[in-house]
Design a protein around this motif. Structure first.
Motif, PDB file in Angstrom:
ATOM      1  N   ALA A  96       0.829  -1.213   0.000  1.00 53.43           N
ATOM      2  CA  ALA A  96       0.000   0.000   0.000  1.00 53.43           C
ATOM      3  C   ALA A  96       0.859   1.257   0.000  1.00 53.43           C
ATOM      4  N   LEU A  97       1.930   1.257   0.779  1.00 55.63           N
ATOM      5  CA  LEU A  97       2.833   2.404   0.822  1.00 55.63           C
ATOM      6  C   LEU A  97       3.508   2.621  -0.520  1.00 55.63           C
ATOM      7  N   MET A  98       4.038   1.553  -1.112  1.00 56.00           N
ATOM      8  CA  MET A  98       4.752   1.674  -2.379  1.00 56.00           C
ATOM      9  C   MET A  98       3.807   2.137  -3.493  1.00 56.00           C
ATOM     10  N   ARG A  99       2.611   1.586  -3.520  1.00 55.74           N
ATOM     11  CA  ARG A  99       1.657   1.972  -4.560  1.00 55.74           C
ATOM     12  C   ARG A  99       1.318   3.465  -4.454  1.00 55.74           C
ATOM     13  N   GLU A 100       1.004   3.918  -3.242  1.00 53.95           N
ATOM     14  CA  GLU A 100       0.660   5.323  -3.056  1.00 53.95           C
ATOM     15  C   GLU A 100       1.833   6.227  -3.409  1.00 53.95           C
ATOM     16  N   GLN A 101       3.026   5.832  -3.000  1.00 56.51           N
ATOM     17  CA  GLN A 101       4.191   6.663  -3.289  1.00 56.51           C
ATOM     18  C   GLN A 101       4.434   6.780  -4.788  1.00 56.51           C
ATOM     19  N   LEU A 102       4.390   5.654  -5.497  1.00 49.16           N
ATOM     20  CA  LEU A 102       4.651   5.676  -6.928  1.00 49.16           C
ATOM     21  C   LEU A 102       3.570   6.429  -7.689  1.00 49.16           C
ATOM     22  N   GLU A 103       2.324   6.305  -7.266  1.00 49.83           N
ATOM     23  CA  GLU A 103       1.222   6.979  -7.957  1.00 49.83           C
ATOM     24  C   GLU A 103       1.247   8.493  -7.766  1.00 49.83           C
ATOM     25  N   THR A 104       1.898   8.962  -6.712  1.00 49.05           N
ATOM     26  CA  THR A 104       1.874  10.401  -6.409  1.00 49.05           C
ATOM     27  C   THR A 104       3.213  11.091  -6.598  1.00 49.05           C
ATOM     28  N   LEU A 105       4.268  10.348  -6.925  1.00 53.04           N
ATOM     29  CA  LEU A 105       5.572  10.984  -7.129  1.00 53.04           C
ATOM     30  C   LEU A 105       5.507  11.996  -8.271  1.00 53.04           C
ATOM     31  N   PRO A 106       6.104  13.171  -8.110  1.00 51.58           N
ATOM     32  CA  PRO A 106       6.154  14.134  -9.213  1.00 51.58           C
ATOM     33  C   PRO A 106       7.295  13.858 -10.187  1.00 51.58           C
ATOM     34  N   ASP A 107       8.147  12.901  -9.853  1.00 50.16           N
ATOM     35  CA  ASP A 107       9.361  12.645 -10.621  1.00 50.16           C
ATOM     36  C   ASP A 107       9.177  11.438 -11.538  1.00 50.16           C
ATOM     37  N   PRO A 108       9.829  11.412 -12.706  1.00 45.07           N
ATOM     38  CA  PRO A 108       9.641  10.308 -13.645  1.00 45.07           C
ATOM     39  C   PRO A 108      10.433   9.053 -13.297  1.00 45.07           C
ATOM     40  N   VAL A 109      11.316   9.146 -12.289  1.00 44.26           N
ATOM     41  CA  VAL A 109      12.168   8.005 -11.952  1.00 44.26           C
ATOM     42  C   VAL A 109      12.511   8.070 -10.469  1.00 44.26           C
ATOM     43  N   ALA A 110      12.713   6.906  -9.884  1.00 41.90           N
ATOM     44  CA  ALA A 110      13.090   6.825  -8.473  1.00 41.90           C
ATOM     45  C   ALA A 110      14.185   5.787  -8.312  1.00 41.90           C
ATOM     46  N   THR A 111      15.021   5.975  -7.292  1.00 38.43           N
ATOM     47  CA  THR A 111      15.996   4.947  -6.930  1.00 38.43           C
ATOM     48  C   THR A 111      15.980   4.768  -5.424  1.00 38.43           C
ATOM     49  N   LEU A 112      16.470   3.602  -5.003  1.00 35.09           N
ATOM     50  CA  LEU A 112      16.626   3.347  -3.573  1.00 35.09           C
ATOM     51  C   LEU A 112      17.798   2.407  -3.363  1.00 35.09           C
ATOM     52  N   ARG A 113      18.150   2.234  -2.081  1.00 35.77           N
ATOM     53  CA  ARG A 113      19.140   1.252  -1.671  1.00 35.77           C
ATOM     54  C   ARG A 113      18.397   0.165  -0.908  1.00 35.77           C
ATOM     55  N   ALA A 114      18.482  -1.060  -1.370  1.00 34.50           N
ATOM     56  CA  ALA A 114      17.655  -2.138  -0.831  1.00 34.50           C
ATOM     57  C   ALA A 114      18.309  -2.791   0.375  1.00 34.50           C
ATOM     58  N   SER A 115      17.547  -2.907   1.460  1.00 33.87           N
ATOM     59  CA  SER A 115      18.045  -3.635   2.624  1.00 33.87           C
ATOM     60  C   SER A 115      18.100  -5.130   2.350  1.00 33.87           C
ATOM     61  N   GLU A 116      17.175  -5.633   1.531  1.00 37.80           N
ATOM     62  CA  GLU A 116      17.163  -7.028   1.111  1.00 37.80           C
ATOM     63  C   GLU A 116      16.885  -7.085  -0.381  1.00 37.80           C
ATOM     64  N   GLY A 117      17.553  -8.002  -1.071  1.00 35.95           N
ATOM     65  CA  GLY A 117      17.464  -8.044  -2.519  1.00 35.95           C
ATOM     66  C   GLY A 117      16.146  -8.553  -3.074  1.00 35.95           C
TER      67      GLY A 117
END
Length: 389
Positions: A96-117
């Motif tokens: 739910a968090l990821m879906r909401e974040q991706l649907e509302t981001l103003p940016d065309p791309v996102a990156t992160l550092r994964a704690s688990e692969g």
């Protein structure tokens, strides 16, 4: 029922930090430490999951910028502080968090550092860039010739002011590099204040300051010393070489450790390339194409016949469709696809860290004309971000 809310005030931010740090098994900041953490929060970019009035999950993004193959710089979201309270895991809170974040981001791309692969592929993030952890035998590391510029040591107060300015002036050149926001520099000052023997040197060439190096030296057993390179930024080859000469000739240092690009030619600096030992290759950049069409149009392509790629995106269905990619660019089309690919694996090949043919060999994708797609997406440099967040 899980409800996702945007947070906007300090009290909510502090609870957000507590929930995230508990999820990561990290201590919660005290009042003094919180004053250092607070500037890293950006209103309107902080999300939390709630069960009633109880906060149970967290995520946030930082407004940044990102270099793509070909040198274009696009708006970018750096995703951080992703966590779910231990007594609420595996209940769909993170989805739910990821879906909401991706649907509302103003940016065309996102990156992160994964704690688990295994976590983020299902949300469309692909492993797009890795780094190489090396150890250098400083006692045997000999670089022929001398510096062509000058290196000077600066104090912490000078570094706090100069490094953000210098990083901005040098700019972003390698695919995967990101802009550093104000909150990032605030947290970096905090990290340095708690780091024993943290040192910064600045390189100057014929046109002024053009690079810097931050490192610390720790004593190990039997009076052996290890240098850990924490940050290294340069504008040109001379600055890069001079900073390595400085590091390799520092007195009372036996070993140097650093994280570098997969294709960084550090071994070729030294008369004996065996002084550089690769300890590990580890994932760094997890890339999420939020707006596939815009991101395919943002980068450049190599020489090859066009291919048509069908993209499948479970969380952001607006990205679903076929795209023709050619040396002249990319466009959405209504045409039969040569192959289909999920959006996470398209992210994995976007910077050129892996290829379509390699994915096809593992049966992760099926279809035809992977060789042409490889040629189109080929890059002269492996990606590296070099900025932890």
């Amino acid at each position: 029922m899980t409800e996702i809310r945007v947070l906007s005030d300090e009290a909510q931010f502090r609870t957000h930090t507590a929930v995230f740090r508990r999820a990561m098994h990290m201590p919660i900041p005290n009042d003094e430490q919180w004053q250092v953490v607070l500037p890293s929060y950006e209103p309107d970019r902080v999300l939390a999951a709630f069960d009633g009035d109880e906060m149970i999950g967290t995520t946030q993004s930082y407004g940044s910028s990102l270099v793509v193959p070909g040198g274009a710089v696009v708006p970018h979201a750096a995703i951080s502080r992703v966590g779910v309270r231990a007594d609420y895991t595996r209940r769909g809170v993170l989805t739910a968090l990821m879906r909401e974040q991706l649907e509302t981001l103003p940016d065309p791309v996102a990156t992160l550092r994964a704690s688990e692969g295994r976590i983020y592929g299902r949300f469309g993030y692909g492993l797009a860039g890795r780094w190489r952890s090396v150890e250098i035998d400083a006692k045997r590391a000999v670089v022929a010739g001398e510096m062509v510029g000058r290196v000077r040591m600066i104090d912490a107060d000078t570094a706090d002011k100069l490094l953000p300015e210098l990083h901005e002036a040098i700019g972003l050149t390698r695919p995967g590099q990101i802009g550093r926001w104000t909150g990032w520099w605030a947290r970096e000052r905090d990290r340095k204040s708690h780091a024993e023997n943290s040192v910064t040197v600045v390189h100057s060439g014929p046109h002024g300051d053009d690079g810097f190096l931050t490192y610390k030296v720790t004593e190990e057993k039997e009076f052996k010393h290890r240098m850990s390179i924490e940050d290294m930024v340069w504008a040109n080859d001379d600055a890069w070489r001079d900073l390595w000469i400085y590091a390799s000739r520092l007195d009372l240092v036996d070993q140097i450790e650093a994280d570098i690009a997969l294709d960084a030619p550090v071994s070729w600096l030294f008369e004996d390339p065996r002084v550089v030992h690769t300890k590990d290759v580890f994932d760094e950049i997890w890339l999420r194409l939020v707006d596939v069409e815009r991101m395919l149009q943002a980068r450049t392509y190599g020489a090859s016949e066009p291919v048509v790629i069908e993209v499948r995106d479970r969380l952001l269905p607006a990205n679903n469709g076929s795209y023709r990619v050619s040396p002249g660019g990319a466009e959405r089309v209504d045409a039969p696809a040569d192959f289909a690919i999920p959006v996470d694996l398209l992210g994995a090949v976007y910077f050129g860290d892996t290829t379509f043919s390699q994915l096809a060999a593992t049966k992760r994708i099926t279809g035809s004309r992977f060789g042409q797609a490889d040629a189109l997406f080929a890059v002269p440099q492996k990606p590296l971000c070099g900025t932890f967040f």
